[in-house]
Design an enzyme around this catalytic site. Structure first.
Site, short mmCIF file in Angstrom:
data_model
loop_
_atom_site.label_atom_id
_atom_site.label_comp_id
_atom_site.label_asym_id
_atom_site.label_seq_id
_atom_site.Cartn_x
_atom_site.Cartn_y
_atom_site.Cartn_z
N CYS A 168 -8.67 6.41 9.83
CA CYS A 168 -8.92 5.11 9.15
C CYS A 168 -7.91 4.06 9.58
O CYS A 168 -7.47 3.23 8.78
CB CYS A 168 -8.91 5.26 7.64
N GLN A 202 0.40 6.52 0.94
CA GLN A 202 1.11 7.61 1.63
C GLN A 202 2.53 7.77 1.13
O GLN A 202 3.09 8.87 1.17
CB GLN A 202 1.16 7.37 3.15
N ASP A 238 0.87 -1.17 0.00
CA ASP A 238 0.00 0.00 0.00
C ASP A 238 0.91 1.23 0.00
O ASP A 238 1.52 1.55 1.02
CB ASP A 238 -0.89 -0.03 1.24
#
Ligand code: PLP
Length: 412
Positions: free
Chosen positions: A369, A208, A205
């Site tokens: 989140c 960011q 992921d």
């Protein structure tokens, strides 16, 4: 009262003038929420506007010049993204709505085809819900087991514990390259190596990471990687899933419709090759063009400068926050991106955030989140200031001044 340095005494300027961002130009917002979504530079808005005004039509399957121009713009945006990620070919780049959809694609199509009852999937304590819930849905559908790699007191992944979990033989490890809640960077390349040695596929992921560091999927050797356009100074409505070409080629479609087929009859349908197999329906054409413009924009700045700017702002912010009684920074990872999370003793983060908001200081508050991480830390949430290329020391001074004022109001 706290004595504070003014920004003129420090030398942290913006990497790109605020005026490059129409929403910030001339105003007096201290925008410290780029980790939730970045503001859009004029070059990105202009690039999209020019595309819609001169080259827009639906793409593929048309032979008139305008549609060919639009198809060319969309497919060259894909090539631009491949270059940005160090991917072997544009065919390894699938456009999605956002990072969340990219991870759902990997979970449903790859995970759904490759995993079976009793298999294990590994995630970490640092994950955003977008890299937890899709795997949980798959777990519940297939009867999988979810392993969670823990963090140490500083917020870094505990690599020894990770090794012990990898020894349990998970088939897949889904790991963030940087925590949106704490700013912690993870050693992705090292983790991918260990996970592969243990026989696991690796999903990164990079939502960011993408605005803060160079990504190199070939060097990291990840199997999949997801990121999102709107945090990279691009438009919302577009995200990316990179997948290794041989893995994508073996994956079934996950959504059906136009554009993802080769031929359709009521008896049987043949699917298109990747990446189109995974792009059912009219894709985000204008946003793809905008994302390519955003990538050009960020590439022109250079990662060394971006990382140095992040470091300076983070250090300065932590120094300023330390001067304010009752502020506690949360997370002290060895390597971090431009994010500072903190709490103010005795005050709910939302109350801090609204008071800062009344002074034009935009920060995010709450669980970010990442509820499992907040539960682990025993916090209802944090206040998070996140830095972009337009931020400077003056923005952090504004944050510090607003915090001092908030404390005074709340103490009454
Ligand atoms: C924001 C974020 C996501 C999700 O991005 P969307 O654009 O909302 O899909 C996933 N992971 C991390 C670490 C994020 O910060």
């Amino acid at each position: 009262m706290i004595e504070h340095r003014t920004s003129s005494e420090t030398s942290i300027g913006p990497l790109v003038p605020r005026d490059a961002f129409p929403l910030l130009a001339g105003g007096d917002l201290a925008y410290l929420d780029s980790a939730a979504s970045a503001q859009k530079p004029k070059v990105v808005l202009d690039g999209m506007r020019q595309f819609y005004e001169t080259s827009y039509a639906n793409i593929h399957r048309a032979v008139y010049p305008l549609s060919e121009a639009a198809t060319e713009a969309y497919e060259s945006a894909r090539a631009r993204v491949a270059g940005f990620l160090g991917a072997p070919s544009p065919d390894s780049i699938v456009f999605t709505r956002n990072a969340t959809e990219a991870i759902n694609l990997a979970a449903n199509s790859f995970g759904g085809a490759r995993l079976k009852q009793g298999d294990r999937i590994l995630v970490t304590m640092l994950e955003h819900h977008a890299n937890i819930v899709p795997w949980q849905l798959l777990r519940d559908r297939l009867g999988l087991e979810l392993l969670v790699a823990p963090i140490d007191g500083a917020g870094d992944l505990d690599l020894d514990a990770l090794d012990r979990l990898l020894a349990q033989g998970p088939k897949l490890a889904a790991i963030t390259a940087a925590s949106n809640a704490l700013g912690t960077r993870t050693p992705v390349k090292e983790i991918a190596r260990r996970a592969h040695d243990a026989g696991a596929f690796v999903v990164i992921d990079a939502a960011q990471a993408a605005p803060h560091m160079a990504i190199d999927v070939a060097d990291w050797d990840c199997d999949f990687l997801a990121f999102t356009g709107h945090k990279l100074y691009g438009p919302d409505g577009i995200g990316v899933l990179y997948g290794k070409p041989d893995l994508l080629a073996a994956m079934p479609p996950w959504q059906g419709g136009g554009d993802m087929i080769r031929t359709v009859s009521f008896a049987a349908t043949e699917y298109a090759d990747p990446p189109h197999r995974f792009e059912a329906g009219t894709p985000p054409i204008g946003p793809a063009v905008g994302l390519a413009a955003a990538i050009d924009f960020i590439a022109a700045i250079g990662w060394n400068r971006i990382e140095a700017h992040d470091k300076s702002l983070t250090r300065y912010a932590l120094d300023r926050l330390r001067e304010i009684p009752g502020i506690r920074p949360v997370g002290a990872g060895r390597e971090r991106i431009g994010i500072v999370s903190f709490t103010l003793d005795g005050v709910h983060p939302h109350d801090v955030g609204s008071l800062l908001g009344t002074r034009g200081v935009c920060v995010r508050t709450g669980h970010h989140c990442a509820q499992p991480l907040m539960d682990h830390l025993g916090l209802p949430g944090t206040v998070r200031a996140s830095f972009g290329i337009h931020n400077d020391a003056a923005d952090i001074d504004r944050l510090a001044e607003a915090l001092v004022a908030a404390r005074q109001i709340l103490a009454r």
